[in-house]
Scaffold this active site. Structure first.
Site, short mmCIF file in Angstrom:
data_model
loop_
_atom_site.label_atom_id
_atom_site.label_comp_id
_atom_site.label_asym_id
_atom_site.label_seq_id
_atom_site.Cartn_x
_atom_site.Cartn_y
_atom_site.Cartn_z
N GLU A 179 0.84 -1.20 0.00
CA GLU A 179 0.00 0.00 0.00
C GLU A 179 0.87 1.25 0.00
OE1 GLU A 179 -3.22 -0.21 2.88
OE2 GLU A 179 -4.08 -1.90 1.80
N GLU A 301 -4.78 -8.54 -0.76
CA GLU A 301 -5.59 -8.33 0.44
C GLU A 301 -7.02 -8.14 -0.03
OE1 GLU A 301 -4.40 -5.41 3.39
OE2 GLU A 301 -2.29 -5.78 2.95
#
Ligand code: AHR
Length: 518
Positions: A179, A301
């Site tokens: 991220e 994810e």
């Protein structure tokens, strides 16, 4: 009862379903690693080298192919050298992302790989870009993979041998940051691209083919994908050290983990089904820059994200898991199966005690969640050939409040009512030799769904067996009643080229069919 007609030609294949689509994610967050999988060798809880025996046995049944570790946000503040050497001498660090609790580093590189080997999974390590250096990542790979012999070997390889593993750990999946548009450094796509290229330039396989994975977008942010690849293409092409590109998508919540109305049931299922839009749009965006499809799409994810359970640490992201979560999981895995020609890995978040966990633990107790049973039931898809299927099913219409802005845990809603709709039945199919495997969900809260499957071509169904996971729409397993939602056998009628089965409301069903004559 509604009727759904499904048509399958067992020779109409899409691609091999990469087993890694059934991957998991385990972060140093809350009680995932500590308590969830690791209790330590001295614990009265039965363990193998410190890892819970009950968890190992359950994960083996799920046939977990790959586990992403050590984060998540944790990864970009993790320095792997903290997790090597004698456990008693490892530093104690603050886990800045997840409650500022003390990270004791008792589970480090060697331990985590040992855990993976115990359950038969491959490790997928996420490197630190946000607060780390290319050298740190390159050294970690050397520590894991460089061979050592009595006479030679690098310092890092010898350190690994001293830590208990003279043989290389053979870690072949390496993520370059997590991220990085957010907790992993707040980069723009162009700045991350420059960092990615710098880090990836120093990644070496030491005789092994590695899979190097770049950080993809938040949700379906096509702009991130386009700007990342545009930059890579413009300034650094041809750049071959990239094998995967990983997006994250949490469908969030509607209501809470265990309390929701019928409308909220449908709303969450609808949000889960948006994974299809993400896959279709992201793969199209990637195709523009990678027309020969060398780079795989990864969703490393994904899952539901409910409000924190009362009485638990909000930073630990512990949540219960009902038949609704199981249907989200099944629908999502079906989407990945249907895109087996592009999706090469996916990792549900997370393995134990965090978000959409497949296992929950409390002291010596352990339970398998409805989502966990979906993984057990869907395991036969792994490595089989995905098949195209035509599904003619009615739509379910429901009322929803207009959503203006969403974040993972909440949605800013406007009083205005809108109509939502989702298909009553979704699914996927695969074939391995003469065994056809079909997975289906019935999203309807009250109605059964009659399913008629027609086989095209010369194939005949010889015999079939099915399993069903279902329950009242809030049904879930607790430590007092751990077997409320478990798969049960169910009957399927077989007649030559037709199968006939009735799905209960709110259910996930898998059907195994032995074929002849094709
Ligand atoms: O899975 C929990 C967190 O969600 C991960 O650490 C992070 O990558 C994402 O924001």
């Amino acid at each position: 009862m509604s009727t759904t007609r499904i048509t399958i030609n067992p020779t109409d294949t899409i691609a091999t379903i990469n087993p890694n689509i059934y991957g998991h994610f385990a972060e140093h967050l809350g009680r995932c690693i500590y308590d969830g999988i690791w209790v330590g060798e001295e614990s009265p809880i039965p363990n193998i080298h410190g890892f819970r025996k009950d968890v190992i046995e359950t994960l083996r049944r799920m046939k977990v192919p790959v586990i992403r570790w050590p984060g998540g946000c944790f990864a970009d503040d993790y320095h792997w050298q903290d997790g090597i050497g004698p456990r008693s001498q490892r530093p104690r660090r603050i886990n800045i992302h997840w409650g500022e609790v003390i990270e004791t580093n008792q589970v480090g590189t060697i331990e985590f790989v040992q855990f993976c080997r115990l359950i038969g999974a491959e490790p997928y390590f996420c490197g630190n870009v946000g607060s780390g250096t290319p050298r740190e990542l390159r050294d970690w790979i050397e520590y894991c993979n460089f061979p050592v012999s009595d006479l030679s070997g690098s310092t890092w390889a010898q350190q690994r041998a001293a830590d208990g593993s003279p043989a290389p750990l053979d870690v072949t999946y390496w993520g370059v940051g997590n991220e990085n548009w957010g907790c992993g450094g707040n980069f723009s796509p162009e700045d991350y691209c420059t960092e990615f290229r710098r880090f990836a330039s120093f990644i070496r396989g030491f005789g092994k083919k590695l899979n190097v994975i770049a950080c993809g977008p938040a949700n379906n942010d096509v702009e991130w994908t386009d700007r990342f690849f545009r930059k890579l293409h413009k300034d650094y092409w041809p750049f071959n050290n990239i094998d995967g590109f990983a997006a994250h998508y949490y469908c969030g919540t509607a209501g809470t983990a265990t309390q929701y109305t019928e409308e909220e049931w449908y709303r969450l299922l609808e949000k889960g089904l948006r994974m299809e839009e993400l896959v279709v749009q992201q793969r199209a965006a990637m195709d523009a820059w990678d027309p020969t499809r060398k780079i795989g799409l990864i969703i490393d994810e994904w899952g539901t994200w409910h409000p924190v359970e009362e009485g638990t640490n909000p930073a630990f992201l512990y949540q219960q898991n009902t038949i609704r979560d199981a249907i989200v999981a099944a629908n999502t895995l079906d989407i990945f199966n249907r895109h087996a020609d592009k999706v090469v890995m996916a990792n549900i978040a997370q393995m134990v005690n965090v978000l959409q966990a497949v296992i929950l633990t409390e002291g010596e107790n352990m339970l398998v969640t409805p989502t966990g049973y979906v993984y057990e039931m869907y395991a036969p898809h792994q490595g089989a050939q995905s098949l195209r299927l035509r599904v003619e099913t009615p739509e379910i219409h429901f009322q929803k409040t207009k959503i203006l802005q969403t974040s993972w845990q909440s949605a800013l809603q406007k009083g205005e009512k809108m109509e939502g709709n989702i298909p009553a039945v979704s699914g996927s199919a695969s074939i391995r030799e003469n065994v056809l495997f079909i997975s289906l969900t019935n999203s309807h809260v009250h109605e059964e769904a009659e399913i008629v499957v027609n086989l095209l071509g010369d194939a005949r169904a010889e015999r079939a067996q099915a399993r069903v996971l279902s329950g009242e729409i809030h049904a879930h397993n607790t430590f007092d009643a751990p077997h409320q939602v478990v798969p049960q056998p169910m009957t399927v009628d077989v007649k030559n080229q037709q199968l006939h089965v009735v799905l209960p409301p709110a259910s996930v069903v898998t059907i195994t069919v032995v074929l002849s004559g094709f």
